[in-house]
Design a protein around this motif. Structure first.
Motif, PDB file in Angstrom:
ATOM      1  N   ALA A 124       0.838  -1.199   0.000  1.00 21.41           N
ATOM      2  CA  ALA A 124       0.000   0.000   0.000  1.00 21.41           C
ATOM      3  C   ALA A 124       0.873   1.249   0.000  1.00 21.41           C
ATOM      4  CB  ALA A 124      -0.927  -0.007   1.214  1.00 21.41           C
ATOM      5  N   PHE A 125       2.017   1.173   0.673  1.00 23.97           N
ATOM      6  CA  PHE A 125       2.929   2.312   0.727  1.00 23.97           C
ATOM      7  C   PHE A 125       3.632   2.517  -0.614  1.00 23.97           C
ATOM      8  CE2 PHE A 125       2.168   0.935   4.996  1.00 23.97           C
ATOM      9  CZ  PHE A 125       2.169   2.083   5.762  1.00 23.97           C
ATOM     10  N   VAL A 126       3.873   1.416  -1.323  1.00 24.22           N
ATOM     11  CA  VAL A 126       4.440   1.520  -2.673  1.00 24.22           C
ATOM     12  C   VAL A 126       3.417   2.135  -3.614  1.00 24.22           C
ATOM     13  CG1 VAL A 126       5.476   0.259  -4.591  1.00 24.22           C
ATOM     14  CG2 VAL A 126       5.894  -0.487  -2.250  1.00 24.22           C
ATOM     15  N   ALA A 127       2.151   1.724  -3.478  1.00 26.02           N
ATOM     16  CA  ALA A 127       1.090   2.269  -4.326  1.00 26.02           C
ATOM     17  C   ALA A 127       0.931   3.771  -4.093  1.00 26.02           C
ATOM     18  CB  ALA A 127      -0.223   1.551  -4.045  1.00 26.02           C
ATOM     19  N   LYS A 128       1.070   4.196  -2.839  1.00 17.98           N
ATOM     20  CA  LYS A 128       0.990   5.631  -2.537  1.00 17.98           C
ATOM     21  C   LYS A 128       2.071   6.387  -3.287  1.00 17.98           C
ATOM     22  CE  LYS A 128       2.655   7.144   1.383  1.00 17.98           C
ATOM     23  NZ  LYS A 128       2.837   7.522   2.812  1.00 17.98           N
ATOM     24  N   GLN A 129       3.258   5.823  -3.326  1.00 17.40           N
ATOM     25  CA  GLN A 129       4.388   6.434  -4.032  1.00 17.40           C
ATOM     26  C   GLN A 129       4.138   6.454  -5.535  1.00 17.40           C
ATOM     27  OE1 GLN A 129       8.052   4.870  -2.463  1.00 17.40           O
ATOM     28  NE2 GLN A 129       9.185   5.356  -4.332  1.00 17.40           N
ATOM     29  N   LEU A 130       3.522   5.388  -6.040  1.00 19.06           N
ATOM     30  CA  LEU A 130       3.320   5.244  -7.479  1.00 19.06           C
ATOM     31  C   LEU A 130       2.221   6.170  -8.008  1.00 19.06           C
ATOM     32  CD1 LEU A 130       4.465   3.555  -9.804  1.00 19.06           C
ATOM     33  CD2 LEU A 130       2.688   1.863  -9.373  1.00 19.06           C
ATOM     34  N   MET A 131       1.358   6.657  -7.136  1.00 19.54           N
ATOM     35  CA  MET A 131       0.286   7.550  -7.592  1.00 19.54           C
ATOM     36  C   MET A 131       0.810   8.895  -8.075  1.00 19.54           C
ATOM     37  SD  MET A 131      -3.127   7.065  -5.269  1.00 19.54           S
ATOM     38  CE  MET A 131      -2.457   8.003  -3.910  1.00 19.54           C
ATOM     39  N   GLU A 132       2.016   9.236  -7.665  1.00 23.21           N
ATOM     40  CA  GLU A 132       2.607  10.514  -8.080  1.00 23.21           C
ATOM     41  C   GLU A 132       3.640  10.265  -9.162  1.00 23.21           C
ATOM     42  OE1 GLU A 132       2.472  14.501  -8.100  1.00 23.21           O
ATOM     43  OE2 GLU A 132       1.391  13.305  -6.628  1.00 23.21           O
ATOM     44  N   ALA A 133       3.529  10.968 -10.271  1.00 21.95           N
ATOM     45  CA  ALA A 133       4.476  10.801 -11.380  1.00 21.95           C
ATOM     46  C   ALA A 133       5.857  11.327 -10.991  1.00 21.95           C
ATOM     47  CB  ALA A 133       3.972  11.546 -12.610  1.00 21.95           C
ATOM     48  N   GLU A 134       6.885  10.759 -11.600  1.00 23.36           N
ATOM     49  CA  GLU A 134       8.244  11.222 -11.343  1.00 23.36           C
ATOM     50  C   GLU A 134       8.459  12.640 -11.867  1.00 23.36           C
ATOM     51  OE1 GLU A 134      11.016   8.384 -12.882  1.00 23.36           O
ATOM     52  OE2 GLU A 134      10.243   6.737 -11.662  1.00 23.36           O
ATOM     53  N   ARG A 135       7.844  12.928 -12.994  1.00 21.92           N
ATOM     54  CA  ARG A 135       8.026  14.269 -13.577  1.00 21.92           C
ATOM     55  C   ARG A 135       6.828  14.601 -14.462  1.00 21.92           C
ATOM     56  NH1 ARG A 135      12.405  13.235 -15.829  1.00 21.92           N
ATOM     57  NH2 ARG A 135      13.744  13.865 -14.099  1.00 21.92           N
ATOM     58  N   TYR A 136       6.345  15.817 -14.348  1.00 21.92           N
ATOM     59  CA  TYR A 136       5.214  16.262 -15.170  1.00 21.92           C
ATOM     60  C   TYR A 136       5.591  17.583 -15.836  1.00 21.92           C
ATOM     61  CZ  TYR A 136       0.487  17.659 -16.525  1.00 21.92           C
ATOM     62  OH  TYR A 136      -0.620  18.053 -17.245  1.00 21.92           O
ATOM     63  N   ILE A 137       5.502  17.600 -17.158  1.00 25.13           N
ATOM     64  CA  ILE A 137       5.934  18.767 -17.927  1.00 25.13           C
ATOM     65  C   ILE A 137       4.758  19.307 -18.729  1.00 25.13           C
ATOM     66  CG2 ILE A 137       7.576  19.614 -19.651  1.00 25.13           C
ATOM     67  CD1 ILE A 137       9.024  16.746 -18.946  1.00 25.13           C
ATOM     68  N   GLN A 138       4.466  20.577 -18.570  1.00 23.85           N
ATOM     69  CA  GLN A 138       3.442  21.245 -19.373  1.00 23.85           C
ATOM     70  C   GLN A 138       4.044  22.522 -19.931  1.00 23.85           C
ATOM     71  OE1 GLN A 138      -0.584  21.692 -17.705  1.00 23.85           O
ATOM     72  NE2 GLN A 138      -0.607  23.812 -18.443  1.00 23.85           N
ATOM     73  N   PHE A 139       3.804  22.773 -21.208  1.00 21.66           N
ATOM     74  CA  PHE A 139       4.449  23.926 -21.821  1.00 21.66           C
ATOM     75  C   PHE A 139       3.584  24.517 -22.938  1.00 21.66           C
ATOM     76  CE2 PHE A 139       5.985  19.895 -23.502  1.00 21.66           C
ATOM     77  CZ  PHE A 139       5.834  20.017 -24.874  1.00 21.66           C
TER      78      PHE A 139
END
Length: 510
Positions: A124-139
């Motif tokens: 469950a703690f791994v899933a919590k981490q996985l819900m957030e992307a490593e990097r998000y780029i908008q331009f």
């Protein structure tokens, strides 16, 4: 020589699952990495413990169950896997309540993963981490149209997970593309790419431009502007964009042309960067999965009447492969409506449709001129046509509850997704209730990742079919291990998650 991470990522579910024990010690990792990479060995064993059956005597780590999953405004703990899943969905809502499509993906996935959280709370703690992307780029993507007017669009690239390997994922162009859809597709790609068993990370990108009402010159200028900014974040061994919705060989060619104008390095390990892979890979993969599912039921595609929704490159390659299996494609559709051939679309008719649709912005209505047997928008809804299988390859959410009920009433026995998110979460429940076969996109759309991992020379149709058979078997076994026999959606989510999560456990909090 394979790294330790690569060895772990390549393990099949029967071997990977043993890593889901409460304690993942380095000695265990070493022993697992030396096991054969065959999913047939120990197929009856539990994915979590390696024991026979689904009711195991697993030693649950009480320390992880007693730890708070969240520590915002007081410690929040969970007692059951379902409670953990609900807490994770609630956290996703708290952070991104406006991104409905992304929330739907998280909810559907976490509900499937709740049995894992029951057996080993640490996940469950791994899933919590996985819900957030490593990097998000908008331009911002500024470009000039044919009349000299400056146009503005939003560009996206979400590099979701590189735990297993370098980022890889589609670029989608369409007026429907927004931050919620990009995050949703990126999140789903983590599980889908992991299913392949290759060293493939997950990323998705795109823009909210409609490529079908633009001239060729406008698309070229747009792609050049888009790549000028995107080139800062991608590259060989870093992030490999591939074709997606609204992005064909032409768009990929324009993007690569601008990339190599800016950068010197444009290939790695003999694999060209931003290459226009064989466009048949996604559609052929969908057809192979449909064939595997029917064979598993003692049936085949021979003689099956298939409703195809959409007429893009994936839909047409699905039809091409269906013909080789002896199936009978009945329809194609686009913004103008649908064409229906009562006796089926043969190779000659498909070639005519290909010629029409390869022209930018061309609509299916033109096909009526070339065919004396085709019916255009008759009946009024494509779903009113009796069929054996339905393969939606067009827009997200095309198949809702009403559509499933209509298909079932007309004798359809299964829905195989050929497009991202074609079936809504509510429709999945109706599919299960009505007893229809369901092939989820996380499983059926692994073709492009398989083809890229194999390389152009090795990505033959025979090799693709073999990989599809292997992945299908892995997912089927996984579903059985977690008391979800026949539920390929749950099996795909669990198998993909275990591959990623077991590697993430070795990486720590990163």
């Amino acid at each position: 020589m394979l790294s330790a991470t690569s060895k772990i990522a390549l393990l099949p579910p029967a071997s990977l699952a043993a890593r889901a024990r409460a304690a993942v010690a380095p000695s265990v990792a070493a022993s697992l990495s030396s096991r054969p990479l065959s999913s047939s060995a120990g197929a009856k064993k539990s994915l979590v413990t390696g024991e026979e059956g689904v009711h195991q005597t697993m030693q649950v780590s009480k320390a992880w169950r007693n730890k708070p999953l969240f520590r915002r405004q007081g410690d929040v703990r969970f007692k059951t896997g379902l409670e953990a899943a609900n807490l994770l969905v609630a956290e996703a809502k708290r952070r991104d309540a406006h991104e409905v499509t992304f929330i739907d993906s998280v909810r559907s996935t976490m509900q499937c993963l709740s049995p894992i959280f029951d057996r080993n709370p640490r996940y469950a703690f791994v899933a919590k981490q996985l819900m957030e992307a490593e990097r998000y780029i908008q331009f911002r993507v500024a470009w000039i149209d044919d009349t000299g007017v400056v146009r503005m669009n939003r560009g996206y690239r979400i590099q979701y997970s590189s735990s297993i390997g370098p980022y890889e994922g589609a670029i989608h162009f369409g007026h429907h593309v927004n931050s919620s859809i990009v995050k949703s597709l990126g999140f789903d790609a983590v599980f889908s790419n992991a299913l392949t068993g290759f060293d493939v990370g997950a990323a998705v990108g795109g823009s909210d431009i409609n490529p079908f009402d633009k001239s060729e010159a406008e698309i070229q200028r747009f792609c050049q502007s888009y790549m000028t900014e995107l080139a800062k974040y991608i590259g060989p061994d870093i992030d490999q964009p591939t074709m997606g919705m609204g992005v064909s060989e032409k768009e990929i060619g324009y993007l690569f042309g601008q990339y190599k104008r800016i950068n010197v390095k444009s290939s790695s390990g003999g694999k060209p960067f931003l290459s226009a892979m064989d466009t048949s890979a996604p559609g052929y993969g969908v057809a192979h999965f449909a064939n595997e599912m029917l064979q598993d039921r003692g049936d085949s595609l021979e003689g099956k009447r298939v409703l195809i929704i959409g007429s893009g490159k994936v839909a047409r390659s699905v039809a091409e492969k269906l013909l080789s299996f002896g199936a009978i494609p009945l329809t194609f559709s686009d913004a103008s409506g649908h064409v229906y051939e009562p006796d089926g679309i043969d190779g000659g008719k498909l070639a005519t449709i290909n010629k029409i649709k390869n022209e930018r912005g061309a609509l299916l209505g033109r096909y009526i001129i070339a065919s004396t047997t085709a019916q255009f928008n008759d009946p009024g809804s494509v779903l009113d046509i009796p069929c054996d299988l339905c393969i939606p390859c067009a827009s997200m959410g095309d198949i809702d509850e009403a559509a499933v009920n209509k298909l079932a009433d007309n004798g359809c026995v299964g829905v195989i997704e050929g497009g991202h998110g074609a079936v809504t979460p509510e429709a999945r429940k109706v599919l299960k209730k009505r007893g229809l076969m369901y092939g989820p996109d996380k499983l059926t759309l692994t073709g492009p990742s398989i083809a890229y991992a194999l390389g152009h020379k090795n990505a033959t149709d025979e090799r693709l079919a073999a990989e599809v058979a292997r992945i299908y078997k892995d997912v089927k076994i996984t579903a059985q291990e977690f008391n979800a026999r026949g539920d390929l959606f749950a099996g795909a989510n669990i198998a993909g998650f275990l591959r990623v999560a077991n590697v993430m456990l070795n990486h720590g909090a990163v």
